[in-house]
Motif scaffolding. Structure first.
Motif, short mmCIF file in Angstrom:
data_model
loop_
_atom_site.label_atom_id
_atom_site.label_comp_id
_atom_site.label_asym_id
_atom_site.label_seq_id
_atom_site.Cartn_x
_atom_site.Cartn_y
_atom_site.Cartn_z
N ARG A 1 -1.98 -1.95 -5.07
CA ARG A 1 -3.35 -2.49 -5.05
C ARG A 1 -4.37 -1.47 -4.59
NH1 ARG A 1 -3.36 -8.82 -3.38
NH2 ARG A 1 -1.63 -9.42 -4.72
N CYS A 2 -3.89 -0.43 -3.94
CA CYS A 2 -4.78 0.64 -3.48
C CYS A 2 -4.72 1.83 -4.44
CB CYS A 2 -4.40 1.08 -2.06
SG CYS A 2 -4.74 -0.15 -0.80
N ASP A 3 -4.58 1.55 -5.72
CA ASP A 3 -4.59 2.59 -6.75
C ASP A 3 -3.59 3.70 -6.47
OD1 ASP A 3 -6.67 1.25 -8.12
OD2 ASP A 3 -8.16 2.21 -6.84
N ASP A 4 -2.40 3.30 -6.03
CA ASP A 4 -1.33 4.26 -5.77
C ASP A 4 -1.71 5.35 -4.78
OD1 ASP A 4 0.73 3.02 -7.23
OD2 ASP A 4 -0.11 3.81 -9.11
N ILE A 5 -2.32 4.94 -3.68
CA ILE A 5 -2.59 5.82 -2.55
C ILE A 5 -1.28 6.54 -2.20
CG2 ILE A 5 -2.14 3.86 -1.02
CD1 ILE A 5 -3.89 4.98 1.07
N SER A 6 -1.38 7.73 -1.68
CA SER A 6 -0.15 8.44 -1.33
C SER A 6 0.57 7.67 -0.22
CB SER A 6 -0.46 9.87 -0.89
OG SER A 6 -0.53 9.98 0.50
N PRO A 7 1.90 7.63 -0.28
CA PRO A 7 2.65 6.92 0.76
C PRO A 7 2.40 7.49 2.15
CG PRO A 7 4.10 7.54 -1.05
CD PRO A 7 2.76 8.17 -1.32
#
Length: 110
Positions: A51-57
């Motif tokens: 949901r966060c546009d594939d934010i870095s883990p």
């Protein structure tokens, strides 16, 4: 990195006034988005990341750690969600969202 909490130095405040610490934390990249995405309920890490546009883990873990340390978010078997304090903050942010929508409309009219 030093833990951000009232009474500690943050950007723009040597005294660590609570409001300055709050704005510093909320001003970190992705923090508001994470809080926004939790508004409808708990999410596991993978769903929240999506949901966060594939934010870095790495960044998501860091932001969640800060939000947990400050008492805004918790984690259980159903995933991440607001604490009572976090839910109260989310209500305040929703008020800002409504204000910003009105502000944007007023700019369109001018």
């Amino acid at each position: 990195m030093d833990q951000k909490k009232p009474g500690t130095r943050v950007r723009g405040s040597t005294t660590g006034r609570p409001v300055m610490v709050l704005f510093d934390v909320l001003g970190q990249r992705w923090t508001l988005r994470i809080l926004w995405e939790l508004r409808h309920g708990r999410l596991n890490f993978r769903d929240l990341r999506g949901r966060c546009d594939d934010i870095s883990p790495t960044v998501l873990n860091a932001r969640l750690k800060t939000l947990r340390e400050l008492g805004f978010v918790d984690h259980d078997t159903d995933g991440y969600g607001y604490t009572a304090l976090g839910a109260d903050l989310a209500k305040k942010l929703a008020t800002f969202d409504r204000w910003a929508e009105n502000w944007a409309q007023s700019l369109d009219k001018s």
